[in-house]
Write a protein that holds these residues in place. Structure first.
Motif, mmCIF file in Angstrom:
data_model
loop_
_atom_site.group_PDB
_atom_site.id
_atom_site.type_symbol
_atom_site.label_atom_id
_atom_site.label_comp_id
_atom_site.label_asym_id
_atom_site.label_seq_id
_atom_site.Cartn_x
_atom_site.Cartn_y
_atom_site.Cartn_z
ATOM 1 N N ILE A 118 -3.314 -25.124 13.426
ATOM 2 C CA ILE A 118 -2.488 -24.112 13.925
ATOM 3 C C ILE A 118 -2.088 -23.095 12.723
ATOM 4 N N LEU A 119 -2.005 -23.326 11.764
ATOM 5 C CA LEU A 119 -1.201 -22.587 10.528
ATOM 6 C C LEU A 119 -2.641 -22.049 10.128
ATOM 7 N N LEU A 120 -3.716 -22.663 10.214
ATOM 8 C CA LEU A 120 -4.953 -21.720 9.824
ATOM 9 C C LEU A 120 -5.229 -20.767 10.610
ATOM 10 N N THR A 121 -5.068 -20.951 11.618
ATOM 11 C CA THR A 121 -5.427 -19.960 12.883
ATOM 12 C C THR A 121 -4.335 -18.684 12.579
ATOM 13 N N ALA A 122 -3.105 -18.880 12.371
ATOM 14 C CA ALA A 122 -2.191 -17.969 12.107
ATOM 15 C C ALA A 122 -2.660 -17.243 10.829
ATOM 16 N N GLY A 123 -3.116 -17.776 9.788
ATOM 17 C CA GLY A 123 -3.411 -17.073 8.674
ATOM 18 C C GLY A 123 -4.577 -16.349 8.654
ATOM 19 N N VAL A 124 -5.705 -16.800 9.475
ATOM 20 C CA VAL A 124 -6.835 -15.836 9.932
ATOM 21 C C VAL A 124 -6.187 -14.625 10.663
ATOM 22 N N LEU A 125 -5.276 -14.594 11.643
ATOM 23 C CA LEU A 125 -4.709 -13.583 12.341
ATOM 24 C C LEU A 125 -3.928 -12.595 11.351
ATOM 25 N N PHE A 126 -3.212 -12.950 10.447
ATOM 26 C CA PHE A 126 -2.462 -12.480 9.473
ATOM 27 C C PHE A 126 -3.425 -11.505 8.671
ATOM 28 N N VAL A 127 -4.370 -12.057 8.097
ATOM 29 C CA VAL A 127 -5.304 -11.442 7.343
ATOM 30 C C VAL A 127 -6.213 -10.342 8.207
ATOM 31 N N LEU A 128 -6.413 -10.671 9.336
ATOM 32 C CA LEU A 128 -7.036 -9.800 10.173
ATOM 33 C C LEU A 128 -6.189 -8.522 10.620
ATOM 34 N N THR A 129 -4.714 -8.992 10.642
ATOM 35 C CA THR A 129 -3.959 -7.916 11.148
ATOM 36 C C THR A 129 -3.800 -7.014 9.996
ATOM 37 N N GLY A 130 -3.717 -7.385 8.707
ATOM 38 C CA GLY A 130 -3.459 -6.630 7.570
ATOM 39 C C GLY A 130 -4.637 -5.789 7.481
ATOM 40 N N ILE A 131 -6.022 -6.173 7.602
ATOM 41 C CA ILE A 131 -7.197 -5.353 7.525
ATOM 42 C C ILE A 131 -6.935 -4.220 8.919
ATOM 43 N N VAL A 132 -6.551 -4.498 9.891
ATOM 44 C CA VAL A 132 -6.616 -3.599 11.070
ATOM 45 C C VAL A 132 -5.416 -2.477 10.479
ATOM 46 N N VAL A 133 -4.349 -2.989 9.888
ATOM 47 C CA VAL A 133 -3.306 -1.918 9.296
ATOM 48 C C VAL A 133 -4.001 -1.084 8.422
ATOM 49 N N LEU A 134 -4.554 -1.644 7.321
ATOM 50 C CA LEU A 134 -5.061 -0.811 6.218
ATOM 51 C C LEU A 134 -6.055 0.463 6.563
ATOM 52 N N VAL A 135 -6.945 0.012 7.624
ATOM 53 C CA VAL A 135 -8.007 0.808 8.140
ATOM 54 C C VAL A 135 -7.559 2.449 8.417
ATOM 55 N N PRO A 136 -6.421 2.403 9.549
ATOM 56 C CA PRO A 136 -5.986 3.628 9.803
ATOM 57 C C PRO A 136 -5.073 4.277 8.780
ATOM 58 N N VAL A 137 -4.369 3.458 7.953
ATOM 59 C CA VAL A 137 -3.804 4.128 6.731
ATOM 60 C C VAL A 137 -4.309 4.861 5.864
ATOM 61 N N CYS A 138 -5.600 4.102 5.488
ATOM 62 C CA CYS A 138 -6.542 4.833 4.378
ATOM 63 C C CYS A 138 -7.173 5.662 4.963
ATOM 64 N N TRP A 139 -7.632 5.545 6.284
ATOM 65 C CA TRP A 139 -8.264 6.691 7.231
ATOM 66 C C TRP A 139 -7.606 8.021 7.163
ATOM 67 N N VAL A 140 -6.241 7.906 7.359
ATOM 68 C CA VAL A 140 -5.525 9.169 7.353
ATOM 69 C C VAL A 140 -5.128 9.661 6.116
ATOM 70 N N ALA A 141 -4.980 8.875 5.236
ATOM 71 C CA ALA A 141 -4.761 9.210 3.632
ATOM 72 C C ALA A 141 -5.952 9.985 3.228
ATOM 73 N N ASN A 142 -6.974 9.475 3.485
ATOM 74 C CA ASN A 142 -8.245 10.121 3.138
ATOM 75 C C ASN A 142 -8.470 11.615 3.722
ATOM 76 N N GLY A 143 -8.163 11.645 4.925
ATOM 77 C CA GLY A 143 -8.130 12.918 5.465
ATOM 78 C C GLY A 143 -7.229 13.996 5.075
ATOM 79 N N ILE A 144 -5.995 13.598 4.586
ATOM 80 C CA ILE A 144 -4.818 14.506 4.207
ATOM 81 C C ILE A 144 -5.437 14.852 2.798
ATOM 82 N N ILE A 145 -5.794 14.015 1.892
ATOM 83 C CA ILE A 145 -6.073 14.448 0.436
ATOM 84 C C ILE A 145 -7.195 15.117 0.386
ATOM 85 N N ARG A 146 -8.341 14.956 1.292
ATOM 86 C CA ARG A 146 -9.497 15.656 1.552
ATOM 87 C C ARG A 146 -9.231 17.119 1.854
#
Length: 231
Positions: A118-146
């Protein structure tokens, strides 16, 4: 004891990451006004978020207005809205699953192996959530800098990185760290179980030693029979 400490650390980081994900989603400071060249009207500050835009006047009064239509947003903000909503839901499910896998929770039983998965499942979901958060943040930041360094873009339309983007980066790192801790805890638990099962107990080894030991026999001249002698 170390295994339980990893559980607590992962749960705390995951909880902070979940709150941070929701905060980043609702914050309007994704893109803020850039005061450069002729755009030096510092008493008006424009904030653009996923759900609304706000105009702050001289640090005294602030007016916010929600977007009339999703199509009014730029493509990066449109995708970021969907991704951040998905990340908020994933972080909530990951946090609840992590609570169910804690050692002190008895509603899921006392089977440690089941709780480890169960904890392994939670860990995988947390890592996946972190990646999902990082994608829009980097996308918007890249557009602003460009756009900021693009000479074709009008100065009044240039923006700077808002506080939500910085908070989003920290939130993504916390979520990935929480997931990594849960995954490491699972690996340590499985390694400890394999090590424990691979070492034979003292009684088993002692019994096998005596069972494999041969008992010598002595010939008695008086009786003419062989007598077994135990040591």
């Amino acid at each position: 004891m170390a295994y339980y400490g990893l559980q607590i650390a992962g749960l705390i980081l995951g909880g902070i990451g979940m709150v941070g994900t929701v905060a980043v989603t609702v914050m309007p400071q994704w893109r803020v006004s850039a005061f450069i060249e002729s755009n030096i009207v510092v008493f008006e500050n424009l904030w653009e978020g996923l759900w609304m835009s706000c105009m702050r006047h001289a640090n005294i009064r602030m007016q916010c207005k929600t977007y009339d239509s999703l199509l009014a947003l730029t493509p990066d903000l449109q995708a970021s809205r969907g991704l951040m909503c998905a990340a908020s839901v994933l972080s909530f499910f990951a946090f609840m699953i992590a609570i169910l896998g804690m050692k002190c929770v008895i509603c899921t039983g006392n089977n440690e192996q089941t709780k480890s998965f169960i904890l392994l499942t939670a860990g995988v979901l947390f890592v996946l959530t972190g990646i999902v958060v990082l994608v829009p943040v980097c996308w918007v930041a890249n557009g602003i800098i460009r756009d900021f360094y693009n000479p074709v873009v009008n100065t009044a339309q240039k923006r700077e990185l808002g506080e939500a983007l910085y908070l989003g980066c920290m939130t993504a790192l916390l979520l990935i760290a929480a997931g990594t801790i849960f995954c490491c805890a699972f690996c340590c638990k499985e390694k400890g179980n394999r090590y424990r099962y691979s070492i034979p107990s003292y009684h088993t080894a002692h019994k096998s030693y005596h069972s494999g030991k041969k008992t010598p026999s002595v010939y008695s001249k008086s009786t003419g029979h062989l007598t077994t002698v135990d040591f």
